[in-house]
Design an enzyme around this catalytic site. Structure first.
Site, PDB file in Angstrom:
ATOM      1  N   GLN A 102       0.940  -0.924   0.079  1.00 27.15           N
ATOM      2  CA  GLN A 102      -0.130  -0.061  -0.053  1.00 27.15           C
ATOM      3  C   GLN A 102       0.912   1.187  -0.217  1.00 27.15           C
ATOM      4  O   GLN A 102       1.617   1.537   1.133  1.00 27.15           O
ATOM      5  CB  GLN A 102      -0.943   0.122   1.088  1.00 27.15           C
ATOM      6  N   TYR A 171      -6.361  10.643   3.978  1.00 29.91           N
ATOM      7  CA  TYR A 171      -4.945  10.646   3.455  1.00 29.91           C
ATOM      8  C   TYR A 171      -4.702  11.630   2.219  1.00 29.91           C
ATOM      9  O   TYR A 171      -5.865  11.961   1.680  1.00 29.91           O
ATOM     10  CB  TYR A 171      -4.257   9.461   3.370  1.00 29.91           C
ATOM     11  N   ARG A 321      -8.913  -5.840  11.705  1.00 33.94           N
ATOM     12  CA  ARG A 321      -8.973  -6.102  13.331  1.00 33.94           C
ATOM     13  C   ARG A 321      -9.019  -7.585  13.366  1.00 33.94           C
ATOM     14  O   ARG A 321      -8.357  -7.987  14.257  1.00 33.94           O
ATOM     15  CB  ARG A 321     -10.122  -5.196  13.834  1.00 33.94           C
TER      16      ARG A 321
END
Ligand SMILES: Cc1cc2nc3c(=O)[nH]c(=O)nc-3n(C[C@H](O)[C@H](O)[C@H](O)COP(=O)(O)O)c2cc1C
Length: 350
Positions: A102, A171, A321
């Site tokens: 990424q 972002y 998660r």
């Protein structure tokens, strides 16, 4: 043996994937202070690959120093990082996994202590921040496209199976798409065509550098869930333009880091109805887009994922998660993985 589509193999621009589960990019905090791979980070990636998740997306890797968001974050900003990254991709491949890097620039959300200069932003305006910000000039934007292209080339040299541009959660690329963050009046702001221009030009430049047969993905906000922010209609149009520029797949997320209850990682996913909280947007994306769709956000049970894939709502299911708590939860291809999914990640507090 199961007949579920979830366990069918598939390809994204030549990248073979054993099942439809993806480890969504997750900052591990396991790199060195200057963003280099460590044995601990390699072990974590191998654990995920061995666990069986079809595709691992690395934690966000900063493409240049000014884009660093977190301490001990992975970097892709210099050629000297390639050897360490190569050890990580080799280890993942040896364990039978696939790994995409990424590429990220945190922009407004950069870690001021680490970068040592004011964070750069798409637009600087009163009320944006309490500390100084620097608005990117058009020349800076041209340089930034090269920075991303160089980072993609490094990822390819280091043996990654592809890259994902981080354009979610507020972002820098997500700031450009958002009418709230992006108040520019030049060719990189205003209309949607202008707000997505940096994406389109960067994707074209990367595609030219890495060739046609290497997967390029984006993680995209379906909505910012903030007043004046990006909406679903514009996000779908933006994705269409990115696909036309050479993009192979979209991972659909949403919300801003500052978004509270509507942030990208929503708490209390303790009922099936609360799972897959971007599924309505995913349905709209699937109606308009012709590339594979990876859905992230509160996916916790096989049952929900199975229903969504059967309904054609998404092609892949991405988790963060659950895979921090239980790396094997990504292995629904085995009975063990099925049990792990049911007992540990289903409705956990994460
Ligand atoms: C500890 C942590 C680190 C994360 N790091 C990243 C990251 O590096 N890049 C990114 O795009 N999303 C990141 N996210 C967001 C997740 O990838 C994901 O979009 C979000 O947590 C929702 O998925 P989940 O419900 O499966 O956790 C992070 C989330 C957590 C909890």
């Amino acid at each position: 043996m199961t007949t579920s589509l979830l366990f069918e193999s598939s390809t994204i621009n030549g990248m073979n994937l054993a099942n439809r589960f993806v480890r969504s990019a997750t900052w591990e905090g396991m790199a060195t202070e200057d963003g280099r791979v460590t044995p601990r980070l390699i072990d974590t990636m191998v654990e995920l690959a061995t666990g069986g998740v079809g595709l691992i997306i690395s934690g966000h890797a900063y493409v240049t120093q000014s884009g660093q968001a977190s301490p001990w974050q992975l970097g892709l900003y210099d050629d000297s990082l390639i050897d360490g990254l190569r050890s990580m991709t080799d280890a993942v491949h040896a364990a039978g996994g696939r790994i995409v890097a990424q590429l990220a620039h945190a922009g407004h959300f950069a870690l001021e202590k680490a970068i040592g200069t004011p964070p750069v932003v798409a637009s600087n305006f009163e009320g944006l921040a309490q500390t100084p910000r620097t608005e990117l000039s058009v020349d800076d934007i041209q340089r930034l496209k090269n920075v991303y292209t160089e980072a993609a080339r490094r990822a390819q040299t280091a043996g990654f199976d592809g890259i994902q541009l981080h354009s979610a959660h507020g972002y820098l690329f997500s700031q450009f798409l958002s009418p709230w963050f992006n108040r520019r009046t030049d060719e990189y702001g205003g209309t949607l065509d202008n707000r997505v221009r940096i994406h389109v030009e960067t994707i074209r430049a990367i595609r030219k550098a890495v060739g046609s047969d290497w997967p390029l993905l984006v993680k995209l906000n379906c909505e910012d869930f903030a007043e004046g922010g990006l909406n679903v209609t514009d996000s779908i149009s933006a994705a269409g333009q990115m696909v036309a520029a050479g993009l192979d797949a979209v991972e659909l997320s949403g919300g801003l880091l500052t978004g509270g209850k509507l942030s990208p990682s929503r708490p209390n996913i303790n009922k099936k109805e609360k799972e897959a909280y971007f599924k309505a947007a995913a349905q709209a994306f699937k109606r308009s887009l012709d590339v594979p769709l990876i859905l992230v956000g509160g996916i916790r049970t096989l049952e929900v994922a199975e229903k969504l894939i059967d309904a054609g709502t998404a092609d892949y299911f991405s988790m963060s998660r659950p895979l921090i708590r239980e790396p094997n939860a990504g292995n629904p291809a085995t009975e063990l993985g099925r049990a792990a999914c049911r007992t540990t990640c289903a409705f956990g507090p994460a």
